[in-house]
Design an enzyme around this catalytic site. Structure first.
Site, PDB file in Angstrom:
ATOM      1  N   LYS A  13       0.848  -1.202   0.000  1.00 17.40           N
ATOM      2  CA  LYS A  13       0.000   0.000   0.000  1.00 17.40           C
ATOM      3  C   LYS A  13       0.880   1.247   0.000  1.00 17.40           C
ATOM      4  O   LYS A  13       0.629   2.210  -0.724  1.00 17.40           O
ATOM      5  CB  LYS A  13      -0.939   0.004   1.228  1.00 17.40           C
ATOM      6  CG  LYS A  13      -2.070  -1.011   1.100  1.00 17.40           C
ATOM      7  CD  LYS A  13      -2.873  -1.194   2.381  1.00 17.40           C
ATOM      8  CE  LYS A  13      -3.858  -2.363   2.203  1.00 17.40           C
ATOM      9  NZ  LYS A  13      -4.646  -2.659   3.394  1.00 17.40           N
ATOM     10  N   GLN A  40      -4.866  -1.502   9.559  1.00 19.88           N
ATOM     11  CA  GLN A  40      -4.768  -2.845   8.983  1.00 19.88           C
ATOM     12  C   GLN A  40      -5.317  -3.892   9.955  1.00 19.88           C
ATOM     13  O   GLN A  40      -4.990  -3.886  11.143  1.00 19.88           O
ATOM     14  CB  GLN A  40      -3.296  -3.148   8.636  1.00 19.88           C
ATOM     15  CG  GLN A  40      -3.075  -4.419   7.849  1.00 19.88           C
ATOM     16  CD  GLN A  40      -3.644  -4.381   6.434  1.00 19.88           C
ATOM     17  OE1 GLN A  40      -3.808  -3.328   5.832  1.00 19.88           O
ATOM     18  NE2 GLN A  40      -3.963  -5.544   5.900  1.00 19.88           N
ATOM     19  N   ASP A  69     -11.478   2.204   3.461  1.00 16.94           N
ATOM     20  CA  ASP A  69     -11.763   0.759   3.437  1.00 16.94           C
ATOM     21  C   ASP A  69     -13.262   0.497   3.243  1.00 16.94           C
ATOM     22  O   ASP A  69     -13.658  -0.589   2.830  1.00 16.94           O
ATOM     23  CB  ASP A  69     -11.389   0.132   4.795  1.00 16.94           C
ATOM     24  CG  ASP A  69     -10.009  -0.500   4.826  1.00 16.94           C
ATOM     25  OD1 ASP A  69      -9.526  -0.922   3.771  1.00 16.94           O
ATOM     26  OD2 ASP A  69      -9.440  -0.576   5.930  1.00 16.94           O
TER      27      ASP A  69
HETATM   28  N1  GUN Z   1      -6.770  -6.948   6.192  1.00 15.27           N
HETATM   29  C1  GUN Z   1      -6.996  -7.701   5.086  1.00 15.27           C
HETATM   30  N2  GUN Z   1      -7.601  -6.973   4.134  1.00 15.27           N
HETATM   31  C2  GUN Z   1      -7.766  -5.732   4.639  1.00 15.27           C
HETATM   32  C3  GUN Z   1      -8.324  -4.533   4.128  1.00 15.27           C
HETATM   33  O1  GUN Z   1      -8.816  -4.457   2.997  1.00 15.27           O
HETATM   34  N3  GUN Z   1      -8.289  -3.457   4.963  1.00 15.27           N
HETATM   35  C4  GUN Z   1      -7.777  -3.511   6.214  1.00 15.27           C
HETATM   36  N4  GUN Z   1      -7.799  -2.412   6.959  1.00 15.27           N
HETATM   37  N5  GUN Z   1      -7.255  -4.624   6.724  1.00 15.27           N
HETATM   38  C5  GUN Z   1      -7.240  -5.720   5.928  1.00 15.27           C
END
Ligand code: GUN
Length: 284
Positions: free
Chosen positions: A53, A97, A120
């Site tokens: 990211k 996350q 998200d």
């Molecule tokens: N953990 C696995 N996929 C995601 C996601 O799309 N967003 C977040 N914040 N955590 C994750």
């Protein structure tokens, strides 16, 4: 033999659009959109996702911040950081996350993120708005799945779509997006009776089961569109939730792992962060 839906290529095209839009916005406003990612602890998969990211957002021209917190951080300290980032003018998108360590309540953290910065799409305000078709951030992986199906020009109207998995992150939201596009949607899960038989009826099969190579070629209707959301490291190789070798012989279209849904998830995160910036500056 199925045609591959290469998420990597679809993602690349969207990333180029995002990047050139950021360049234009910088000329217009003197600012660039900002993304803040918070990660707690040392989970290796989460570290990889967060590094990707960070790398992608920097490459596309975003202001990018990663806050790496030790496993021992308290919930209160985490919520204080979220609050600070909620109020930081340079930050348009904010995500924490998941999964979080056991001593942290995921819900408390998700609820603390400002819905305007919740790129998200996990905050109940965004979840609720999505349910009723109001303006919201669409969760990244489900949005990526839909973009991949649309990329090959497949018309979902009236088709039988089967989703395996009912998580809040993938299964439920992707089902809603398929329904919005007029598919007839069946949501299946670990208690579903005769799962192979149900899958065999699917014109579109979205698999987010979390079990390596669970879906076999003989579960698939000939010519179906198969989107594999799973990703697992097995003997140093990446595998999906679909047994690719048998499935590609039956499906009409199939997304590979790696190079399928994975790159789309991060791309839609970039898209949502850009949306947030445009909305804040009255450019939407
Ligand atoms: N953990 C696995 N996929 C995601 C996601 O799309 N967003 C977040 N914040 N955590 C994750």
């Amino acid at each position: 033999m199925a045609e591959l839906i290469k998420g990597k290529e679809v993602a690349q095209k969207i990333r180029e659009e995002v990047s050139s839009e950021i360049e234009e916005l910088q000329k217009k406003t003197g600012k660039v959109p900002g993304l803040a990612v918070v990660i707690m602890g040392e989970d290796p998969a989460s570290q990889t996702y967060v590094n990707n990211k960070e790398k992608t957002s920097k490459k596309l021209g975003f202001h990018s911040e990663v806050h790496r917190l030790p496993e021992s951080t308290t919930q209160e300290e985490l919520l204080q950081l979220v609050d600070r980032l909620n109020n930081d003018d340079n930050i348009n998108g904010l995500l924490v996350q998941l999964p979080l360590p056991d001593h942290i309540e995921d819900e408390a953290v998700i609820h603390a993120i400002s819905p305007e910065k919740d790129v998200d799409g996990f905050h109940p305000v965004n979840v609720g708005n999505m349910m009723i078709g109001e303006k919201c951030y669409i969760p990244c992986t489900p949005h990526g799945v839909i973009k991949m199906i649309e990329h090959v020009g497949y018309d979902l109207k009236g088709k039988n779509a089967v989703v395996i998995g009912r998580s809040n992150i993938v299964g439920k939201p992707v089902s809603l997006l398929l329904l919005d596009r007029h598919a007839t949607v069946t949501i299946t899960h670990s208690r579903t009776q005769d799962l192979p038989g149900v899958c065999k009826q699917a014109d579109v099969l979205v698999v987010a089961a979390g079990k390596p190579e669970m879906v076999k070629g003989d579960w698939i209707k000939p010519g179906a569109v198969v989107i594999d959301v799973g990703i697992h490291r097995i003997d140093d190789k990446l595998k999906g939730d679909v047994e690719f070798e048998s499935a590609e012989k039956v499906a009409g279209y199939i997304s590979p792992v790696p190079g399928g849904v994975g790159p789309m998830t991060i791309t839609m995160l970039m898209h949502n962060t850009l949306q947030s910036f445009k909305f804040k500056h009255g450019l939407e």
